[in-house]
Design a protein around this motif. Structure first.
Motif, PDB file in Angstrom:
ATOM      1  N   ILE A 102      -2.355   4.195   4.620  1.00 43.74           N
ATOM      2  CA  ILE A 102      -1.816   4.063   3.261  1.00 43.74           C
ATOM      3  C   ILE A 102      -2.371   5.190   2.388  1.00 43.74           C
ATOM      4  O   ILE A 102      -3.581   5.354   2.263  1.00 43.74           O
ATOM      5  CB  ILE A 102      -2.201   2.707   2.637  1.00 43.74           C
ATOM      6  CG1 ILE A 102      -1.806   1.546   3.565  1.00 43.74           C
ATOM      7  CG2 ILE A 102      -1.591   2.562   1.252  1.00 43.74           C
ATOM      8  CD1 ILE A 102      -0.332   1.401   3.790  1.00 43.74           C
ATOM      9  N   ASN A 104      -0.945   8.531  -0.699  1.00 39.90           N
ATOM     10  CA  ASN A 104       0.154   9.150  -1.426  1.00 39.90           C
ATOM     11  C   ASN A 104       0.604  10.428  -0.719  1.00 39.90           C
ATOM     12  O   ASN A 104       0.012  10.835   0.292  1.00 39.90           O
ATOM     13  CB  ASN A 104      -0.230   9.409  -2.891  1.00 39.90           C
ATOM     14  CG  ASN A 104      -1.468  10.274  -3.028  1.00 39.90           C
ATOM     15  OD1 ASN A 104      -1.451  11.459  -2.717  1.00 39.90           O
ATOM     16  ND2 ASN A 104      -2.581   9.679  -3.488  1.00 39.90           N
ATOM     17  N   GLN A 122       2.258   5.384   5.657  1.00 41.62           N
ATOM     18  CA  GLN A 122       3.018   4.541   4.733  1.00 41.62           C
ATOM     19  C   GLN A 122       2.718   5.032   3.319  1.00 41.62           C
ATOM     20  O   GLN A 122       1.668   4.750   2.752  1.00 41.62           O
ATOM     21  CB  GLN A 122       2.643   3.061   4.880  1.00 41.62           C
ATOM     22  CG  GLN A 122       3.458   2.139   3.975  1.00 41.62           C
ATOM     23  CD  GLN A 122       3.217   0.674   4.266  1.00 41.62           C
ATOM     24  OE1 GLN A 122       3.011   0.286   5.424  1.00 41.62           O
ATOM     25  NE2 GLN A 122       3.241  -0.158   3.238  1.00 41.62           N
ATOM     26  N   ILE A 124       2.625   5.487  -0.592  1.00 37.19           N
ATOM     27  CA  ILE A 124       2.720   4.657  -1.806  1.00 37.19           C
ATOM     28  C   ILE A 124       2.880   5.558  -3.018  1.00 37.19           C
ATOM     29  O   ILE A 124       2.480   6.716  -3.006  1.00 37.19           O
ATOM     30  CB  ILE A 124       1.515   3.708  -1.958  1.00 37.19           C
ATOM     31  CG1 ILE A 124       0.181   4.495  -2.013  1.00 37.19           C
ATOM     32  CG2 ILE A 124       1.465   2.696  -0.845  1.00 37.19           C
ATOM     33  CD1 ILE A 124      -0.279   4.881  -3.373  1.00 37.19           C
ATOM     34  N   ASP A 128       2.399   0.955  -6.967  1.00 39.89           N
ATOM     35  CA  ASP A 128       2.911   0.161  -5.840  1.00 39.89           C
ATOM     36  C   ASP A 128       1.882  -0.896  -5.459  1.00 39.89           C
ATOM     37  O   ASP A 128       0.675  -0.749  -5.734  1.00 39.89           O
ATOM     38  CB  ASP A 128       3.193   1.049  -4.635  1.00 39.89           C
ATOM     39  CG  ASP A 128       4.528   1.768  -4.732  1.00 39.89           C
ATOM     40  OD1 ASP A 128       5.275   1.509  -5.700  1.00 39.89           O
ATOM     41  OD2 ASP A 128       4.830   2.585  -3.841  1.00 39.89           O
ATOM     42  N   LEU A 130       0.471  -3.511  -2.246  1.00 39.19           N
ATOM     43  CA  LEU A 130       0.423  -3.849  -0.820  1.00 39.19           C
ATOM     44  C   LEU A 130      -0.049  -5.289  -0.689  1.00 39.19           C
ATOM     45  O   LEU A 130      -1.111  -5.657  -1.200  1.00 39.19           O
ATOM     46  CB  LEU A 130      -0.529  -2.906  -0.082  1.00 39.19           C
ATOM     47  CG  LEU A 130      -0.724  -3.166   1.415  1.00 39.19           C
ATOM     48  CD1 LEU A 130       0.559  -2.864   2.187  1.00 39.19           C
ATOM     49  CD2 LEU A 130      -1.872  -2.314   1.966  1.00 39.19           C
ATOM     50  N   LYS A 138      -3.079  -3.088  -5.679  1.00 36.18           N
ATOM     51  CA  LYS A 138      -2.235  -2.235  -6.511  1.00 36.18           C
ATOM     52  C   LYS A 138      -2.881  -0.857  -6.607  1.00 36.18           C
ATOM     53  O   LYS A 138      -4.094  -0.740  -6.779  1.00 36.18           O
ATOM     54  CB  LYS A 138      -2.072  -2.834  -7.907  1.00 36.18           C
ATOM     55  CG  LYS A 138      -1.000  -2.157  -8.749  1.00 36.18           C
ATOM     56  CD  LYS A 138      -0.680  -2.984  -9.992  1.00 36.18           C
ATOM     57  CE  LYS A 138       0.501  -2.406 -10.762  1.00 36.18           C
ATOM     58  NZ  LYS A 138       0.898  -3.271 -11.904  1.00 36.18           N
ATOM     59  N   THR A 153      -7.706   1.912  -5.881  1.00 40.14           N
ATOM     60  CA  THR A 153      -7.065   0.709  -5.355  1.00 40.14           C
ATOM     61  C   THR A 153      -7.645  -0.507  -6.078  1.00 40.14           C
ATOM     62  O   THR A 153      -8.870  -0.696  -6.086  1.00 40.14           O
ATOM     63  CB  THR A 153      -7.310   0.590  -3.840  1.00 40.14           C
ATOM     64  OG1 THR A 153      -6.778   1.745  -3.183  1.00 40.14           O
ATOM     65  CG2 THR A 153      -6.661  -0.664  -3.279  1.00 40.14           C
TER      66      THR A 153
END
Length: 398
Positions: A102, A104, A122, A124, A128, A130, A138, A153
């Motif tokens: 995860i 950017n 993945q 983000i 966003d 998860l 978030k 995070t």
């Protein structure tokens, strides 16, 4: 549990200490080491938040294996790609090949260029979320605090902010990892040293990140950085300090940094210090640039409003260690300081005049005209130093 520590019901600290590395980023001294903090969330889905330096993988992986106890590791969340936090990623992917990474868009560019990793991404975007089951994470993009890909995070369930390098500092976590378990004054000083040495150039971006968190109106019960203590007792304390430092707010006090070959410039520095004390200044730091690492001098300069720089002339120019210091100051565009300049010369000048030239870049207000003595200070030079000290004290006390 191999040294793992609970942050909350399902969130664990799996970081490690580094007492081996002598210079952080091959620049900044680590007299008391540093910690690399990583966090593991055990929910319906499991998530690891950041990793550690590759030299500390063995201890790190033992903690993760012990907590997972045979479960799979579903996600790796990367808040920051600097190698002291990402160095273990290639080996982690070898051990957990199905893990989803995860991050950017910029995170993945760094992964590809640093480690030639191209798969299981993945991406983000800002804000966003998860879903791990009970825990909802978030993401807030905070670029240039202090790399382009940096983000934070936020665990919406336990109100934990995993802040990356923000709010972190030097020093190992020797037993205690929480702010209420450690000598917090030490860590506060080392966090400021970390901030002033590494993050200082990006103060406007720090302010932008802090404002983003304020605008989000999130409740922060715990701050978990990638270095230094976990703030559970008083997370607002470190937020307030970061806000202060990134606004260039200073305290009343004076740093006298000097370079002296044979003691004559040092004599002038000590004389100024005494005169400042007579003028009521209590916080005075006299620092020899030849003996004190620039990292510690920068830390004190960041703290106090007044700076007095003194240099002998060396090869018709500035004393080399002093030049390193003023180059750093000019490059980092520090604000809200006042300056005094003094020094010595022999058959030709160059030290004081070069300091004046650097200040043309820094644009700090000079409290008094530069004082320059030939070889050693005479009666008339000491009189000028009296006036320099008085003018500096007046600025500090105003």
């Amino acid at each position: 549990m191999n040294g793992t520590i609970k942050i909350s019901d399902k969130v664990y600290y799996v970081g490690v200490n580094d007492r081996d590395t002598y210079l952080f980023e091959s620049l900044w001294p680590l007299e008391k080491g540093v910690s690399y903090n990583s966090y593991l969330i055990l929910d319906e889905k499991t998530a690891l938040i950041d990793t550690v330096k590759e030299t500390k993988m063995s201890e790190f992986f033992n903690k993760i294996r012990s907590l997972l106890n045979g479960k799979s590791l579903d996600y790796l969340i990367i808040n920051h790609m600097e190698p002291d936090h990402s160095g273990s990623i290639p080996e982690l992917l070898h051990e957990f090949p199905n893990i989803k990474i995860i991050g950017n868009k910029t995170t993945f560019q760094f992964l590809e260029n640093l480690y030639k990793i191209h798969d299981n991404f993945q991406e983000i975007k800002d804000e966003d979320v998860l879903d791990l089951g009970q825990h909802k994470l978030k993401f807030y993009l905070t670029p240039m605090v202090h790399w382009p890909e940096t983000m934070m995070t936020y665990d919406q369930t336990d109100k934990i902010l995993f802040a990356g390098d923000a709010f972190g500092g030097f020093g190992t976590l020797d037993g205690g990892i929480f702010d209420d378990e450690v000598k917090i004054d030490f860590f506060e000083d080392e966090i400021r040293r970390y901030f002033s040495n590494i993050i200082a150039k990006y103060c406007p971006m720090v302010q932008k990140a802090l404002n983003k968190l304020r605008d989000a109106n999130i409740e922060i019960k715990i701050i978990s950085s990638t270095h230094g203590p976990v703030w559970r007792k008083d997370p607002n304390r470190i937020i307030t300090l970061y806000d202060k430092w990134s606004k260039y707010e200073t305290e009343k006090g004076v740093v006298i940094a000097y370079g002296s070959m044979y003691g004559n410039t040092e004599e002038m520095a000590d004389y100024i210090a005494r005169k400042l004390a007579e003028e009521g200044i209590k916080e005075i730091k006299v620092m020899d640039v030849s003996k004190t690492h620039i990292s510690h001098i920068i830390n004190e300069i960041w703290r106090y409003k007044g700076l007095i720089l003194g240099s002998c002339t060396y090869n018709q120019g500035l004393f080399p260690y002093m030049e390193s210091l003023v180059q750093w100051l000019a490059h980092n565009n520090i604000k809200n300081h006042v300056l005094g300049i003094f020094g010595t010369y022999g058959w030709s000048g160059g030290g004081v005049s070069t300091l004046v030239k650097y200040n043309e870049q820094m644009k700090w207000p000079l409290v008094y005209q530069p004082v320059e003595a030939r070889l050693s200070a005479k009666i008339e030079d000491f009189k000028k130093l009296d006036e320099l000290a008085k003018a500096m004290a007046k600025e500090i006390n105003s």
